[in-house]
Design an enzyme around this catalytic site. Structure first.
Site, short mmCIF file in Angstrom:
data_model
loop_
_atom_site.label_atom_id
_atom_site.label_comp_id
_atom_site.label_asym_id
_atom_site.label_seq_id
_atom_site.Cartn_x
_atom_site.Cartn_y
_atom_site.Cartn_z
N THR A 17 24.46 115.72 27.69
CA THR A 17 25.66 115.28 27.77
C THR A 17 26.05 113.76 27.19
O THR A 17 25.30 113.43 28.21
CB THR A 17 26.49 116.08 27.49
OG1 THR A 17 27.02 115.97 28.90
CG2 THR A 17 26.63 117.20 27.68
N LYS A 72 24.51 109.34 32.16
CA LYS A 72 25.09 108.57 32.93
C LYS A 72 25.98 108.25 34.31
O LYS A 72 26.27 108.34 35.24
CB LYS A 72 24.23 106.77 32.53
CG LYS A 72 23.31 107.25 32.23
CD LYS A 72 23.63 105.21 31.47
CE LYS A 72 23.51 104.99 30.19
NZ LYS A 72 22.68 105.64 28.82
N GLU A 129 23.74 102.29 19.09
CA GLU A 129 24.78 103.17 19.74
C GLU A 129 26.09 103.41 18.28
O GLU A 129 25.76 101.85 17.72
CB GLU A 129 25.47 102.49 20.68
CG GLU A 129 25.26 103.19 22.27
CD GLU A 129 25.14 104.45 23.24
OE1 GLU A 129 26.00 105.06 22.71
OE2 GLU A 129 23.96 104.51 23.17
N LYS A 179 24.06 101.33 34.55
CA LYS A 179 22.18 101.72 34.97
C LYS A 179 21.68 100.84 36.44
O LYS A 179 21.22 101.46 37.44
CB LYS A 179 20.98 101.34 33.98
CG LYS A 179 21.07 102.37 32.71
CD LYS A 179 20.39 101.65 31.51
CE LYS A 179 20.66 102.71 30.78
NZ LYS A 179 19.95 101.53 29.21
N GLY A 187 13.77 106.07 22.96
CA GLY A 187 12.87 107.36 22.62
C GLY A 187 13.52 108.40 22.72
O GLY A 187 13.25 108.09 24.07
#
Ligand code: ADP
Ligand code: ASP
Ligand code: MG
Length: 786
Positions: A550, A574, A661, A676, A770
């Site tokens: 999710t 994340k 997005e 990240k 991907g």
């Protein structure tokens, strides 16, 4: 001579009795045979119900009687041939008339004395053996029925074995021509000639008494399971038959709740060394269990797990106990005078406190007896009033030589620890055959499964239950990948990856037997509403992995609950890892504490092996100098294709192609890249906080920035950087042809890691987006978590 005993389920109906007959016929081909038989399944309970209703002057006892009579009539109709049916029917009806008049007597007096109850209970075995005997006679067998009541003598609550054995031999001498003898189990008489029983489950005991009295070659206990199993099969579906077991270990197992053998059964056959075979009436070809004096050594010491519910703990505590001998013996004396059985004792070496386990039913009596015994010390304040706690179970691992093998206690406690099951008391050492723990009853089944897994299931092909939360692009790709690859993975690794649950934001589906993945979408559509995490925590599975696919903020807060319930977590979400550093660390700690793993390789650098590389840097003692990384495939695609004009159109085109997005603003804000770099830095041991990172979104004057870079022969890249001191930035950078980032194409990511050992940086580069790659990364994390 051999003795075969058939339990209630083996004679539950005509079809089962036919099965019994074929087993007995085979046995007769080998030897003279004595068959002990229980009442038809459930009959004893019904008889007790009839007695209890009658004693309460409740006329409905008659309905129960009638139902029971009809059940026996039905068996006779189906089992006996025409010519015999009437005679058997009359005999059975006669027994029911006797039973009715007994029950009527109880009804009239309004009281059920122990002898009346025994008399009523006796009818179950009288009925079943009558039918069985007639069936054999109808087939022409040389068969005799023996009245166990005239043979088994109970004196002062236990069997007078000397007299009983004498009568057994006498009874057999009186029927030298009978090849087959049929004996009702369970029933007996006391020294005054009153009806008595051997206790619930007592037919097993009848069989072993007859075997010992006759010095039989063997006893066979025929039941509804394929032997004595490593645990109660209703609690542990993967429980398996124990091929060989010693008398003493079998006694321990049965004493602590393995109902398959009634505890007193073993003792009579031990002296003569008569073997007991426990076999499955419905699968007679299976080997079953052999209970014998010296079984071949069991590997690792642990043979089985037993448990009993309804345990209470009684604690005696107080400063007055220290160094004063005699407290325990006084307590034991007081309890023994009350006839209370002590199940387990623990005492700390401080002798400041002592804790004993008794049956819940005895708890209040035990407390009163204890308090009366220590009234003086309690009045002086030297001892605290006795404390009684209820709601416990005792779980035991049983083995023959556990002291000779290391690891039994450790394995047991470790398994419980992994499931965060609190252990209230333990006992070991007094016997090499039993290690006991006391756990809260509501966790006992989970405890048994965890321990069983530790000692028995771990070496099998492992089922790895997977729960996939989030059924979007990645979730679907993972499901597809599992559909395509699970068989090959199982073959290669011995691990069966089994999707046992799927969840979307509002609905979920769980099936521990595995979900039909080809129907996943429909199953979810018809799924349950509500919190799937609560549902998962109630399952208690071994090796389970929760997959967080999710982008949900809240879910990370529930990871610790999942850890505590034994789930490892694999995430591509994340957010749980990019909150505060304290939260990040706390997740790692909680997972470690629960002994599960937490992996999230796909949260940064897509599925490229970046986190594992950073782990390696940290673990090898190397020092990170700096990291520079292109972490957004979307932004790299835009910057790689931008030629100085038409930025808005390019973004819109990328959105339509699905590269951004749904709201491209999220990509352009740089927040995703910020998350990240936080994850990467933290993994490298830098306690970076969001506020320490200077973040520059894609600027409005992108055309100008492009032109100025192009004029210098440089390219624009969206780069996240961090150094060992925690200086971190995310934003547009101009890079020259000497940088590996200069030639980065399309949606690729690149991560440059400079360390003490790699002053010219390591470069990890490849697809930065991907769903297939992400799903592959998740699958890899799954395999690393097992
Ligand atoms: P019977 O009617 O044949 O005497 P019981 O009901 O008394 O049978 O005993 C068999 C039952 O014991 C099994 O059906 C099983 O549910 C239960 N059981 C509990 N623990 C064990 C164990 N360790 N191995 C086998 N069976 C067990
Ligand atoms: N019929 C008795 C009982 O149900 C004895 C037995 O089955 O062993 O307890
Ligand atoms: Mg039984």
């Amino acid at each position: 001579m051999q003795v075969l005993k058939f339990g209630g389920t083996s004679v539950a109906d005509a079809a089962s009795i036919r099965q019994v007959i074929s087993i007995v016929e085979k046995a007769l081909e080998e030897d003279r045979t004595l068959v002990v038989c229980s009442a038809v399944c459930g009959c004893t309970d019904q008889l007790i119900g009839i007695g209890t209703l009658a004693a309460k002057r409740d006329e409905t006892y008659k309905d129960s009687l009638e139902a029971l009579q009809e059940r026996h009539r039905q068996i006779i109709r189906e089992l006996l041939p025409e010519g015999y049916r009437k005679k058997t029917q009359e005999a059975v009806d006669g027994l029911f008339r006797e039973l009715e008049s007994l029950a009527r007597g109880v009804f009239l007096v309004g009281e059920l004395s122990p002898a009346s109850l025994s008399a009523i209970e006796s009818f179950g075995e009288l009925l079943s053996t009558r039918i069985l005997t007639d069936k054999f006679l109808s087939q022409g067998a040389a068969c005799r029925w023996l009245d166990a009541r005239e043979i088994i003598l109970v004196r002062g609550g236990s069997v007078d074995t000397a007299e009983t054995y004498r009568r057994i031999r006498e009874a057999l001498e009186n029927c030298p021509h009978a090849e087959l003898l049929i004996v009702p189990g369970f029933i007996a008489r006391d020294a005054d000639g009153r009806p008595a029983t051997l206790g619930r489950g007592g037919s097993d005991y009848t069989a072993s008494l007859f075997a010992a009295g006759l010095n039989a070659r063997r006893v066979e206990i025929w039941t509804d399971v394929p032997g004595i199993l490593t645990a109660h099969p209703k609690v542990v579906p993967s429980a398996r038959p124990i091929p060989h077991i010693s008398y003493r270990a079998a006694q321990e197992l049965s004493h602590f709740g393995a109902k398959v053998i009634y505890p007193p059964t073993i003792q009579p056959v031990v002296a003569e060394g008569i073997p007991i075979y426990v076999k499955d009436t419905f699968h007679p070809g299976e080997a079953g269990t052999l209970v014998e004096k010296n079984p071949p050594h069991s590997h690792g010491g642990v043979i089985g797990i037993a448990h009993s519910e309804g345990i209470a703990l009684l604690s005696l505590e107080g400063s007055g106990m220290v160094g004063v001998p005699g407290f325990s013996s006084r307590l034991f004396d007081a309890l023994s005078r009350e006839g209370i059985n002590i199940i387990l004792i623990t005492q700390a070496s401080s002798v400041h406190s002592m804790c004993i386990a008794v049956a819940e039913a005895d708890a209040q009596r035990a407390r009163k007896a204890g308090e009366a015994c220590f009234a003086y010390e309690i009045s002086l304040g030297k001892l605290n009033p006795l404390k009684v706690e209820t709601g416990f179970s005792i779980v035991c691992v049983i083995g023959d030589d556990m002291l000779g093998h290391s690891g039994a206690t450790g394995g047991m406690l470790a398994a419980l620890g992994r499931h965060s099951i609190p252990v209230r008391a333990t006992a070991q050492g007094s016997s090499e055959r039993n290690i006991s723990v006391i756990v809260p009853s509501h966790r006992s089944e989970e405890a048994i499964r965890a321990i069983h897994h530790e000692f028995f299931d771990r070496f099998d092909t492992q089922v790895i239950p997977l729960f996939i939360a989030g059924y979007g692009r990645v979730g679907k790709a993972l499901v597809k990948m599992l559909l395509d690859n699970a068989a090959a993975i199982a073959k290669r690794s011995g691990k069966e990856l089994r999707v046992c649950g799927l969840a979307r934001s509002k609905k979920y589906v769980i099936d521990t037997e595995g979900i039909d993945l080809s129907q996943a979408a429909q199953l979810l559509e018809d799924g349950l509403p509500g919190s799937y995490i609560d549902a998962l925590c109630g399952l208690s599975l071994e090796n389970a992995i929760f997959l967080d696919c999710t982008a949900n903020e809240e879910i990370g807060f529930r990871y610790p609950d999942l850890f505590r319930c034994g789930y490892s977590v694999v995430a591509c979400n994340k957010i749980p890892f990019s909150g505060t550093y304290a939260q990040f660390k706390s997740l790692q700690r909680e997972a470690h504490k629960a002994g599960v793993s937490l992996r999230y390789e796909t949260t940064a650098g897509a599925a490229l092996p970046v986190l594992v590389t950073l782990d390696r840097v940290v673990q090898s003692g190397d020092t990170l100098v700096r990291m520079d990384a292109v972490l957004s495939g979307t932004l790299n695609y835009l910057l790689d294709n931008y030629k100085g004009t038409g930025w808005e159109e390019l973004v819109e085109d990328a959105r339509l192609k699905g590269y951004t997005e749904p709201d491209p603003g999220i990509d352009l804000s740089g927040v995703d890249v910020l998350r990240k770099i936080l994850i990467l830095s933290r993994q490298a041991g830098i306690p970076l906080e969001q506020t320490q990172v200077s973040l520059e979104p894609i600027p409005a004057d992108i055309a100008q920035r492009y032109a100025s870079a192009a004029a210098k022969g440089l390219k624009l890249r969206y780069v996240a950087s961090v150094d060992a001191e925690g200086h971190a930035s995310v934003g547009l950078r101009e890079v020259g042809p000497d940088s590996p980032l200069f030639g980065l194409k399309g949606t690729d990511n690149a991560i440059l890691i400079t360390t003490g050992d790699y002053p010219s940086p390591m470069l990890i580069q490849g697809a930065g987006a991907g769903t297939r790659q992400t799903a592959g990364g998740l699958l890899n994390d799954i395999m690393l978590s097992i």
